[in-house]
Design a protein around this motif. Structure first.
Motif, PDB file in Angstrom:
ATOM      1  N   ALA A  15       0.840  -1.207   0.000  1.00 35.86           N
ATOM      2  CA  ALA A  15       0.000   0.000   0.000  1.00 35.86           C
ATOM      3  C   ALA A  15       0.872   1.253   0.000  1.00 35.86           C
ATOM      4  O   ALA A  15       0.593   2.221  -0.717  1.00 35.86           O
ATOM      5  CB  ALA A  15      -0.935  -0.007   1.207  1.00 35.86           C
ATOM      6  N   MET A  16       1.943   1.236   0.784  1.00 37.92           N
ATOM      7  CA  MET A  16       2.869   2.375   0.827  1.00 37.92           C
ATOM      8  C   MET A  16       3.490   2.579  -0.551  1.00 37.92           C
ATOM      9  O   MET A  16       3.576   3.709  -1.034  1.00 37.92           O
ATOM     10  CB  MET A  16       3.952   2.107   1.870  1.00 37.92           C
ATOM     11  CG  MET A  16       4.966   3.195   2.031  1.00 37.92           C
ATOM     12  SD  MET A  16       4.448   4.551   3.076  1.00 37.92           S
ATOM     13  CE  MET A  16       4.352   3.765   4.661  1.00 37.92           C
ATOM     14  N   GLY A  17       3.910   1.509  -1.185  1.00 37.30           N
ATOM     15  CA  GLY A  17       4.518   1.606  -2.509  1.00 37.30           C
ATOM     16  C   GLY A  17       3.566   2.182  -3.548  1.00 37.30           C
ATOM     17  O   GLY A  17       3.949   3.033  -4.350  1.00 37.30           O
ATOM     18  N   ARG A  18       2.310   1.705  -3.536  1.00 41.87           N
ATOM     19  CA  ARG A  18       1.327   2.239  -4.492  1.00 41.87           C
ATOM     20  C   ARG A  18       1.044   3.711  -4.223  1.00 41.87           C
ATOM     21  O   ARG A  18       0.945   4.516  -5.154  1.00 41.87           O
ATOM     22  CB  ARG A  18       0.031   1.431  -4.428  1.00 41.87           C
ATOM     23  CG  ARG A  18       0.122   0.068  -5.079  1.00 41.87           C
ATOM     24  CD  ARG A  18      -1.232  -0.608  -5.195  1.00 41.87           C
ATOM     25  NE  ARG A  18      -1.968  -0.653  -3.942  1.00 41.87           N
ATOM     26  CZ  ARG A  18      -1.887  -1.637  -3.044  1.00 41.87           C
ATOM     27  NH1 ARG A  18      -1.081  -2.659  -3.252  1.00 41.87           N
ATOM     28  NH2 ARG A  18      -2.620  -1.593  -1.945  1.00 41.87           N
ATOM     29  N   LYS A  81      -6.019   4.563   2.626  1.00 38.22           N
ATOM     30  CA  LYS A  81      -6.998   4.291   1.562  1.00 38.22           C
ATOM     31  C   LYS A  81      -6.542   3.122   0.700  1.00 38.22           C
ATOM     32  O   LYS A  81      -7.353   2.293   0.289  1.00 38.22           O
ATOM     33  CB  LYS A  81      -7.214   5.534   0.708  1.00 38.22           C
ATOM     34  CG  LYS A  81      -8.000   6.613   1.406  1.00 38.22           C
ATOM     35  CD  LYS A  81      -8.150   7.842   0.533  1.00 38.22           C
ATOM     36  CE  LYS A  81      -8.851   8.952   1.280  1.00 38.22           C
ATOM     37  NZ  LYS A  81      -8.907  10.189   0.505  1.00 38.22           N
ATOM     38  N   GLU A  82      -5.241   3.052   0.403  1.00 33.10           N
ATOM     39  CA  GLU A  82      -4.701   1.941  -0.386  1.00 33.10           C
ATOM     40  C   GLU A  82      -4.840   0.613   0.358  1.00 33.10           C
ATOM     41  O   GLU A  82      -5.049  -0.419  -0.261  1.00 33.10           O
ATOM     42  CB  GLU A  82      -3.234   2.183  -0.744  1.00 33.10           C
ATOM     43  CG  GLU A  82      -3.011   3.156  -1.862  1.00 33.10           C
ATOM     44  CD  GLU A  82      -3.518   2.651  -3.206  1.00 33.10           C
ATOM     45  OE1 GLU A  82      -3.576   1.429  -3.431  1.00 33.10           O
ATOM     46  OE2 GLU A  82      -3.850   3.500  -4.040  1.00 33.10           O
ATOM     47  N   LEU A  83      -4.717   0.645   1.680  1.00 35.27           N
ATOM     48  CA  LEU A  83      -4.881  -0.581   2.466  1.00 35.27           C
ATOM     49  C   LEU A  83      -6.315  -1.091   2.396  1.00 35.27           C
ATOM     50  O   LEU A  83      -6.550  -2.291   2.283  1.00 35.27           O
ATOM     51  CB  LEU A  83      -4.503  -0.340   3.931  1.00 35.27           C
ATOM     52  CG  LEU A  83      -3.039  -0.482   4.271  1.00 35.27           C
ATOM     53  CD1 LEU A  83      -2.769   0.030   5.680  1.00 35.27           C
ATOM     54  CD2 LEU A  83      -2.577  -1.911   4.126  1.00 35.27           C
ATOM     55  N   SER A  84      -7.269  -0.168   2.474  1.00 37.27           N
ATOM     56  CA  SER A  84      -8.673  -0.587   2.488  1.00 37.27           C
ATOM     57  C   SER A  84      -9.247  -0.819   1.098  1.00 37.27           C
ATOM     58  O   SER A  84     -10.187  -1.592   0.939  1.00 37.27           O
ATOM     59  CB  SER A  84      -9.532   0.434   3.236  1.00 37.27           C
ATOM     60  OG  SER A  84      -9.504   1.677   2.583  1.00 37.27           O
ATOM     61  N   ASN A  85      -8.681  -0.158   0.098  1.00 40.48           N
ATOM     62  CA  ASN A  85      -9.191  -0.284  -1.267  1.00 40.48           C
ATOM     63  C   ASN A  85      -8.018  -0.199  -2.243  1.00 40.48           C
ATOM     64  O   ASN A  85      -7.793   0.844  -2.855  1.00 40.48           O
ATOM     65  CB  ASN A  85     -10.219   0.824  -1.540  1.00 40.48           C
ATOM     66  CG  ASN A  85     -10.915   0.638  -2.860  1.00 40.48           C
ATOM     67  OD1 ASN A  85     -10.924  -0.444  -3.421  1.00 40.48           O
ATOM     68  ND2 ASN A  85     -11.500   1.706  -3.365  1.00 40.48           N
ATOM     69  N   PRO A  86      -7.267  -1.299  -2.396  1.00 43.56           N
ATOM     70  CA  PRO A  86      -6.073  -1.258  -3.245  1.00 43.56           C
ATOM     71  C   PRO A  86      -6.365  -0.860  -4.692  1.00 43.56           C
ATOM     72  O   PRO A  86      -7.368  -1.284  -5.263  1.00 43.56           O
ATOM     73  CB  PRO A  86      -5.539  -2.691  -3.188  1.00 43.56           C
ATOM     74  CG  PRO A  86      -6.139  -3.290  -1.970  1.00 43.56           C
ATOM     75  CD  PRO A  86      -7.466  -2.608  -1.803  1.00 43.56           C
ATOM     76  N   SER A  87      -5.508  -0.040  -5.234  1.00 43.36           N
ATOM     77  CA  SER A  87      -5.617   0.365  -6.633  1.00 43.36           C
ATOM     78  C   SER A  87      -4.471  -0.246  -7.420  1.00 43.36           C
ATOM     79  O   SER A  87      -3.522  -0.770  -6.843  1.00 43.36           O
ATOM     80  CB  SER A  87      -5.577   1.891  -6.757  1.00 43.36           C
ATOM     81  OG  SER A  87      -4.294   2.363  -6.388  1.00 43.36           O
TER      82      SER A  87
END
Length: 100
Positions: A15-18, A81-87
């Motif tokens: 998630a951090m990377g995205r 947000k990326e953790l809960s809803n990955p893009s």
């Protein structure tokens, strides 16, 4: 003995990377190489960070958000947000940016 990564830790790193990749592209850094030079880290390190394969120090994270013009709270919110809803990671070109 091989250490097995915690699934929660792996999800956080991805998630951090995205979040970093999206912020990098939004700030106009179309390549990891250009961003790496701007924050004075090796391209290979930046690549591993965006893939979720590398831990970041707080100093490096602060340098990244400073160059990206994003506050730390706003950036951490984007990670949540990326953790809960990955893009999907943004599509960027490979290689060196064109010479200025």
């Amino acid at each position: 003995m091989v250490e097995v990564a915690n699934p929660d830790e792996m999800a956080l790193k991805r998630a951090m990377g995205r979040a970093i990749a999206h912020a990098r592209v939004a700030a106009g850094f179309t390549s990891q190489a250009a961003f790496s030079r701007a924050i004075d880290v090796r391209f290979q390190y930046m690549s591993r960070v965006e893939k979720g394969e590398e831990n970041l120090t707080l100093e490096t994270l602060a340098k990244m958000t400073g160059v990206l013009g994003v506050s730390m709270p706003d950036f951490l919110n984007s990670v949540a947000k990326e953790l809960s809803n990955p893009s999907d990671p943004p599509k960027t070109r490979r290689g060196r940016p064109p010479a200025a």
